[in-house]
Design a protein around this motif. Structure first.
Motif, PDB file in Angstrom:
ATOM      1  N   VAL A 274     -30.749-131.386  60.366  1.00  0.00           N
ATOM      2  CA  VAL A 274     -30.674-132.054  61.666  1.00  0.00           C
ATOM      3  C   VAL A 274     -30.803-131.002  62.758  1.00  0.00           C
ATOM      4  CG1 VAL A 274     -29.249-133.393  63.256  1.00  0.00           C
ATOM      5  CG2 VAL A 274     -29.244-133.949  60.833  1.00  0.00           C
ATOM      6  N   LEU A 275     -31.665-131.275  63.733  1.00  0.00           N
ATOM      7  CA  LEU A 275     -31.853-130.393  64.878  1.00  0.00           C
ATOM      8  C   LEU A 275     -31.362-131.098  66.135  1.00  0.00           C
ATOM      9  CD1 LEU A 275     -33.112-127.857  66.263  1.00  0.00           C
ATOM     10  CD2 LEU A 275     -35.222-129.178  66.452  1.00  0.00           C
ATOM     11  N   VAL A 276     -30.566-130.412  66.938  1.00  0.00           N
ATOM     12  CA  VAL A 276     -30.083-130.937  68.219  1.00  0.00           C
ATOM     13  C   VAL A 276     -30.863-130.239  69.325  1.00  0.00           C
ATOM     14  CG1 VAL A 276     -28.081-131.253  69.711  1.00  0.00           C
ATOM     15  CG2 VAL A 276     -27.796-131.263  67.225  1.00  0.00           C
ATOM     16  N   ARG A 277     -31.528-131.011  70.177  1.00  0.00           N
ATOM     17  CA  ARG A 277     -32.315-130.401  71.255  1.00  0.00           C
ATOM     18  C   ARG A 277     -32.342-131.316  72.472  1.00  0.00           C
ATOM     19  NH1 ARG A 277     -37.062-132.837  72.266  1.00  0.00           N
ATOM     20  NH2 ARG A 277     -38.190-133.926  70.603  1.00  0.00           N
ATOM     21  N   PRO A 278     -32.650-130.741  73.666  1.00  0.00           N
ATOM     22  CA  PRO A 278     -32.764-131.579  74.866  1.00  0.00           C
ATOM     23  C   PRO A 278     -33.986-132.482  74.783  1.00  0.00           C
ATOM     24  CG  PRO A 278     -32.568-129.235  75.415  1.00  0.00           C
ATOM     25  CD  PRO A 278     -32.839-129.326  73.958  1.00  0.00           C
ATOM     26  N   ALA A 279     -33.882-133.642  75.392  1.00  0.00           N
ATOM     27  CA  ALA A 279     -35.021-134.552  75.458  1.00  0.00           C
ATOM     28  C   ALA A 279     -35.985-134.095  76.546  1.00  0.00           C
ATOM     29  CB  ALA A 279     -34.546-135.974  75.738  1.00  0.00           C
TER      30      ALA A 279
END
Length: 641
Positions: free
Chosen positions: A504-509
């Motif tokens: 899972v990668l968490v990044r800004p939209a």
């Protein structure tokens, strides 16, 4: 009456406990009801007190609840402040003001550290308050009859609400959603998560600091707003105050957003937080010597001979110093820079945290299943590593009651080789500026992610098994901090049977993604997990189905079974290769998007001088030869915010 089943108004005797004051105090016992369970408070606020009220209606709903359950008079309470405790009699209640009308008891009973609180002084104080005291300042005197149970519970709910749930800015929040769902439930859950040691102490401290800052800034904002004259808004002083007020408002909103992230369990899980380790390295031993520490479960002559042959003799020299210890924690605590710890086969149960701040080697003598270190007792972590070059090998670590994880790499490089990690919460956390090399190891059982990778870190995973966790690998992000992308290498790992995603990668939209969210009327933080077609999960066949398929193949094409199995194997290999390639491409693309977002934010702030290394750095990704199987939601997911 909808309240008849809550409390014990109709019962012949009380069901609540009692609190006994100090022996030297003449004050009577009070009801002990501040240890209510989560579901008891949840049910009270949702079903009886707040329901679906809006933020602006909270006080009105609480007043209606109190009118139904409070005894109007005839009960005693202890009036508690920071300076004194006094016994009072309640002669009336003002529910709309959340106050009780009281008078001092006869005889007068008061406990204080200052002798100035005499009967005359207390009477004068009550007159100044018009004999009305806030309900949350009253503790109901214990009564065995059960007649005042609901009164005691109601006051406890009001007291807890204003101490732990209510914020001074809540009333100005939008009324689009009901207050219980938006504010009460997440704050109540956070309170009990903290009580039950499910939130790291560092994050709890961050939350308290943010809350204090937000309250202080909000008070300043109110003062500035109230100082702006309504009929002279075009004056220079009014304009200056308005600009200052807008700045304070933005700061308050920013802090409120951070608080909401911590209050939300999902956001608390995916976002990182700064943790400053206070581990101090000892450095080299004053004599300059390096020591080998040996931890034997039971020392025998044969074991000593084997140790000499396999571990001690190859490095033996005349001045080699060997120390023996009864448990691994004592051995690690005795280490200096460059020392080595050898743990003999056995099952060691330790109560404490391994804090390793120096470059040492910690190895088990034998197979990992033969050298087991099990944690008992509560604490944030099991292993805290901040040394420049730490090596841990041939051990099985069994974690119990650790809040944050089984191993936390704060700084420096930690190498984990040929180990088994049996987790209960998070597995391994690689924090900003830290480096992890994990090789030939097996990690399972984490209720969070098996491996959490923070921005600005480096993580190399080679030939490992990561399975039966919530997620396999979680690449975290910060909500509003800018760090370099992590360097990630994943080669020949088996990531399988995880509840959620393999990676899972968490990044800004990106702006276009935020526009799509606005079109769908999603407000606040925009969240979703996306899954690519090639990384979709295939469920393992059932034993019966597998046998049936095999039997059917034999009957249909008895001469082609070998060829068919070979084709299946090739197809599976091709699919895994495509998954690795696609995950690598998605990680690189996400890193590029993150860099673009970062550049745009800096340009909006008119910052022209930036760190070229930070700006040009994208996530270094090498994803090859990994197998992703039977992960509940798929192989790869992206969490947008």
């Amino acid at each position: 009456d909808s309240f008849s089943d809550y409390g014990s108004h109709d019962k012949p005797e009380t069901t609540l406990g009692r609190t006994v004051p100090d022996r030297n105090v003449l004050l009577p016992d009070v009801f002990h009801n501040d240890n209510l369970l989560f579901y008891e408070r949840f049910r009270a606020y949702q079903d009886y007190i707040l329901g679906d009220c809006k933020a602006s209606e909270v006080k009105e709903f609480i007043a209606e609840y109190l009118e139904k359950v409070l005894e109007p008079s005839g009960w005693q309470a202890i009036w508690c402040t920071d300076l004194f405790e006094a016994l009072v009699e309640v002669v009336g209640v003002n529910c709309s003001a959340l106050k009780a009308v009281v008078r001092l008891s006869e005889p007068f009973l008061c406990k204080s550290q200052d002798s100035n609180f005499t009967l005359e002084c207390m009477q004068e104080l009550l007159e100044l308050k018009e004999h009305q005291i806030l309900l949350q300042k009253l503790w109901v005197v214990y009564d065995e009859s059960g007649e005042f149970d609901q009164t005691a519970l109601a006051i406890e709910h009001v007291r807890f609400f204003y101490q732990c749930i209510w914020r001074t800015w809540d009333e100005e929040e939008e009324d689009e959603f009901d207050y219980f769902v938006r504010c009460v439930e997440p704050r109540l859950r956070l309170h009990y998560d903290v009580l039950e040691h499910r939130v790291p102490s560092g994050l709890v401290a961050d939350y308290q600091n943010l809350l204090s800052q937000c309250e202080e800034l909000y008070e300043k904002f109110l003062n500035v707003r109230n100082s702006i004259p309504s009929n002279d808004s075009d004056s220079e002083a009014g304009n200056v105050s308005m600009v200052e007020g807008l700045k304070l408002y933005d700061q308050v909103e920013h802090l409120k957003q951070k608080l909401k992230v911590i209050e939300n369990p999902l956001l608390r899980y995916v976002f990182g937080y700064e943790k400053y380790g206070n581990l101090q390295a000892k450095g080299r031993r004053p004599t300059g010597a390096k020591v080998t520490h040996v931890v034997p479960w039971i020392m025998t002559a044969s074991l000593l001979q084997l140790l000499e042959r396999d571990k001690l003799y190859p490095e033996f020299c005349g001045d080699l110093e060997i120390q023996f210890h009864g448990d691994p924690l004592a051995a690690v605590n005795a280490c200096y820079e460059g020392d080595r710890v050898i743990i003999c086969p056995g099952h060691y149960v330790v109560d404490g945290v391994f804090c390793i701040a120096d470059s040492i080697e910690l190895e088990g003598y034998g197979l990992p299943d033969d050298v087991v270190i099990e944690k008992k007792g509560k604490g944030d972590n099991f292993f805290d590593c901040s040394g420049a070059n730490i090596k841990i090998s041939n051990l099985k670590l069994v974690q119990h009651d650790a809040v944050e994880g089984i191993l936390n790499v704060h700084h420096g490089k930690t190498t984990l080789e040929n180990c088994v990690l049996q987790c209960e919460t998070t597995g391994i956390t690689v924090r900003t500026s830290a480096e992890l090399l994990m090789k030939n190891s097996d990690l399972y059982g984490a209720k969070g992610a098996g491996v959490e990778i923070y921005p600005g870190s480096a993580c190399t995973l080679l030939y490992n098994g990561i399975h039966h966790c919530k997620e396999g690998v979680l690449v975290k992000n910060f909500l509003d901090e800018d760090y370099g992308a992590p360097k990630i290498t994943m080669v020949n790992n088996m990531i399988h049977n995880n509840e959620g995603y393999g990676v899972v990668l968490v990044r800004p939209a990106m702006p276009s993604e935020m526009e799509d969210a606005s079109a769908q009327k999603n407000k606040g933080i925009f969240l979703f997990l996306e899954e690519t077609p090639k990384t979709r999960n295939t469920q393992p066949p059932q034993a019966g189905d597998e046998a049936a398929c095999a039997e059917g193949s034999r009957q249909a094409q008895p001469g082609c079974v070998t060829d068919e199995l070979e084709l299946c194997k090739r197809a599976e290999t091709s699919e895994q290769t495509e998954s690795n390639s696609e995950i690598a491409n998605l990680l690189r693309a996400a890193s590029a998007k993150q860099c673009q977002t970062h550049k745009k934010r800096l340009s909006q702030l008119e910052l022209t001088e930036t760190d070229d290394n930070l700006m040009s750095q994208e996530m270094f990704v090498s994803v090859e030869g990994n197998q992703f199987k039977w992960n509940g939601k798929g192989n790869f997911g992206i969490f947008l915010f």
